[in-house]
Design a protein around this motif. Structure first.
Motif, PDB file in Angstrom:
ATOM      1  N   LYS A   1      49.817 -43.799 -19.053  1.00 35.48           N
ATOM      2  CA  LYS A   1      49.086 -42.985 -20.140  1.00 35.48           C
ATOM      3  C   LYS A   1      48.451 -41.918 -19.350  1.00 35.48           C
ATOM      4  CE  LYS A   1      46.077 -46.359 -21.368  1.00 35.48           C
ATOM      5  NZ  LYS A   1      46.452 -47.186 -20.368  1.00 35.48           N
ATOM      6  N   VAL A   2      48.127 -40.979 -20.135  1.00 38.20           N
ATOM      7  CA  VAL A   2      47.270 -39.771 -19.704  1.00 38.20           C
ATOM      8  C   VAL A   2      45.958 -40.104 -19.465  1.00 38.20           C
ATOM      9  CG1 VAL A   2      46.739 -37.570 -20.692  1.00 38.20           C
ATOM     10  CG2 VAL A   2      48.860 -38.225 -21.225  1.00 38.20           C
ATOM     11  N   GLY A   3      45.109 -40.867 -20.104  1.00 38.48           N
ATOM     12  CA  GLY A   3      43.864 -41.287 -19.769  1.00 38.48           C
ATOM     13  C   GLY A   3      43.535 -42.860 -20.019  1.00 38.48           C
ATOM     14  N   ASN A   4      42.436 -43.247 -20.028  1.00 34.74           N
ATOM     15  CA  ASN A   4      42.098 -44.606 -20.176  1.00 34.74           C
ATOM     16  C   ASN A   4      42.710 -45.620 -19.440  1.00 34.74           C
ATOM     17  OD1 ASN A   4      40.317 -44.563 -23.148  1.00 34.74           O
ATOM     18  ND2 ASN A   4      42.006 -43.333 -23.315  1.00 34.74           N
ATOM     19  N   HIS A   5      42.804 -45.196 -17.970  1.00 35.59           N
ATOM     20  CA  HIS A   5      43.652 -45.678 -17.086  1.00 35.59           C
ATOM     21  C   HIS A   5      43.418 -47.543 -16.660  1.00 35.59           C
ATOM     22  CE1 HIS A   5      44.911 -41.807 -15.301  1.00 35.59           C
ATOM     23  NE2 HIS A   5      45.714 -41.851 -16.497  1.00 35.59           N
ATOM     24  N   ALA A   6      41.983 -47.427 -16.755  1.00 36.59           N
ATOM     25  CA  ALA A   6      41.479 -48.973 -16.386  1.00 36.59           C
ATOM     26  C   ALA A   6      41.850 -49.897 -17.651  1.00 36.59           C
ATOM     27  CB  ALA A   6      40.155 -48.896 -16.268  1.00 36.59           C
ATOM     28  N   SER A   7      42.418 -49.172 -18.689  1.00 32.85           N
ATOM     29  CA  SER A   7      42.701 -50.162 -19.820  1.00 32.85           C
ATOM     30  C   SER A   7      44.165 -50.320 -19.845  1.00 32.85           C
ATOM     31  CB  SER A   7      42.363 -49.614 -21.061  1.00 32.85           C
ATOM     32  OG  SER A   7      42.931 -50.082 -22.284  1.00 32.85           O
ATOM     33  N   ASP A   8      44.588 -51.489 -19.576  1.00 35.71           N
ATOM     34  CA  ASP A   8      46.065 -51.925 -19.514  1.00 35.71           C
ATOM     35  C   ASP A   8      46.834 -51.920 -20.935  1.00 35.71           C
ATOM     36  OD1 ASP A   8      44.455 -54.561 -19.413  1.00 35.71           O
ATOM     37  OD2 ASP A   8      46.353 -55.218 -20.205  1.00 35.71           O
ATOM     38  N   THR A   9      47.824 -51.315 -21.111  1.00 37.24           N
ATOM     39  CA  THR A   9      48.525 -51.262 -22.291  1.00 37.24           C
ATOM     40  C   THR A   9      50.035 -51.364 -22.031  1.00 37.24           C
ATOM     41  OG1 THR A   9      47.104 -49.361 -22.733  1.00 37.24           O
ATOM     42  CG2 THR A   9      48.940 -49.463 -24.071  1.00 37.24           C
TER      43      THR A   9
END
Length: 381
Positions: free
Chosen positions: A201-209
């Protein structure tokens, strides 16, 4: 005006201290690792932060949406949206429908350990061909004896890589549109369930998606959540809280971005003095402060109505729309005030700028929020 009591203010102080001491020093590390350690989530569970709006019989401190609202706003103010999303999706979006609509067996299996931070949940609705249009999902669930067999895939699922359980929307009656959707609880070790890939992702890197795949995934019938073909209504029921949660988190980050901009403008020396010597910078900061306060008051108003049990669909949609649009605008203005340094990874304003952009998309896009409001205004047939 705000709906909070002195007890909520004390809770806010305790949460802020915890986040600054236990979370803030590790945010960059977790962003690089693209994962929040389970030990941290378990600690939050032990401190009771996952049960602020859960009855005591399931390990919570009692149903108190205002208390959980404090947590979400403070998570946003930390300017670590990846971490905030991991927590928020678990307690407010995945665990919530199990708590509200699950059987006693389901609550004991997922809510109790979820409150403790021992199990982490995800909500799996979005598909490659169905986002805002929930009724268009194509994942199937077919009843076979005392089991259901799920086939299909999901995408953009927060907590999707590492979750222990997934609340999954699937069609049990493909010809019935939104009236044919049912919710199920899938466990990560169920045969036929796969985490297809971790998404970058572009951001929210600590959140796994993740993108998820269900290859004739067989689950016991007792893991059906709520009534068959009523899943759409359960999803819609939780949208008010989900959108309030997003509004609160983005409001917190907007305030953090404003604070960073003010501090930088006071200390950054240019042309013989601080940036605040220039009227254009002062007025820009004032405009940002006004926008943040407007978003705060609207969000608090919607929260107050929701906490009182009032139908606040329009106000909640307004809050989500306004808070997310404001957060994006304020983060962008704050980065501009930082100049070239704002675009560098060592300055945290860039994280707010990147992370806020997706908030106008998930949980219902800004365009969908406007359509909901328009409908409530009687502008649609």
């Amino acid at each position: 005006m705000h709906p909070f009591t002195r007890e909520h203010d004390e809770l806010r102080s305790a949460i802020r201290q915890f986040l600054q001491k236990e979370i803030a020093p590790h945010v960059d590390e977790w962003e690089r690792a693209e994962q929040v350690p389970r030990t941290v989530l378990r600690k939050m569970g032990e401190l009771g932060y996952f049960g602020l709006n859960i009855a005591e019989e399931y390990g919570g401190s009692g149903e108190n949406p205002l208390a959980e609202a404090v947590l979400h706003e403070e998570l946003g103010r930390l300017n670590a949206s990846g971490f905030a999303n991991t927590v928020g999706v678990h307690i407010g979006i995945a665990m919530r429908p199990v708590y509200r609509f699950g059987t006693e067996e389901q609550k004991q299996a997922y809510v109790v350990p979820g409150v403790q931070g021992e199990k982490i949940g995800a909500l799996a609705i979005t598909e490659p061909g169905a986002g805002s249009d929930v009724a268009a999902i194509s994942t199937r669930a077919v009843r076979e004896g005392d089991s259901y067999v799920l086939s299909g895939n999901k995408i953009f699922i927060t907590n999707g890589v590492y979750a222990d359980f997934y609340v999954v929307a699937a069609k049990t009656d493909p010809q019935a549109g939104h009236r044919g959707v049912t919710l199920f609880i899938v466990e990560r070790d169920d045969a036929g369930f796969h985490v297809q890939r971790k998404l970058e992702k572009v951001g929210n890197h600590a959140s796994d998606t993740a993108e998820l795949f269900f290859d004739e995934c067989r689950i016991p019938a007792h893991r059906k959540l709520g009534e068959e073909n009523k899943g759409f209504y359960l999803v819609m029921h939780n949208f008010q809280w989900e959108r309030l949660m997003i509004a609160l988190q983005t409001l917190g980050t907007a305030q953090a971005a404003l604070d960073m901009a003010v501090e930088y403008a006071k200390t950054r020396q240019q042309f013989g003095g601080p940036l605040t010597q220039f009227q254009v910078i002062r007025h820009r900061l004032v405009d940002m402060a006004v926008e943040v306060e407007k978003a705060r008051q609207l969000t608090y108003h919607a929260l107050d109505l929701f906490a009182q049990g009032v139908d606040a669909v329009a106000e909640t949609s307004m809050a989500k729309l306004t808070a997310t649009e404001t957060a994006c605008k304020v983060a962008d203005e704050a980065l501009q005030i930082h100049g070239g340094y704002g675009y560098m990874g060592e300055y945290p304003i860039q994280r707010a700028w990147r992370d806020m952009r997706v908030t106008r998309i998930y949980g219902g896009t800004s365009e969908i929020m406007k359509e909901i409001i328009a409908k409530r205004m009687g502008l649609l047939p």
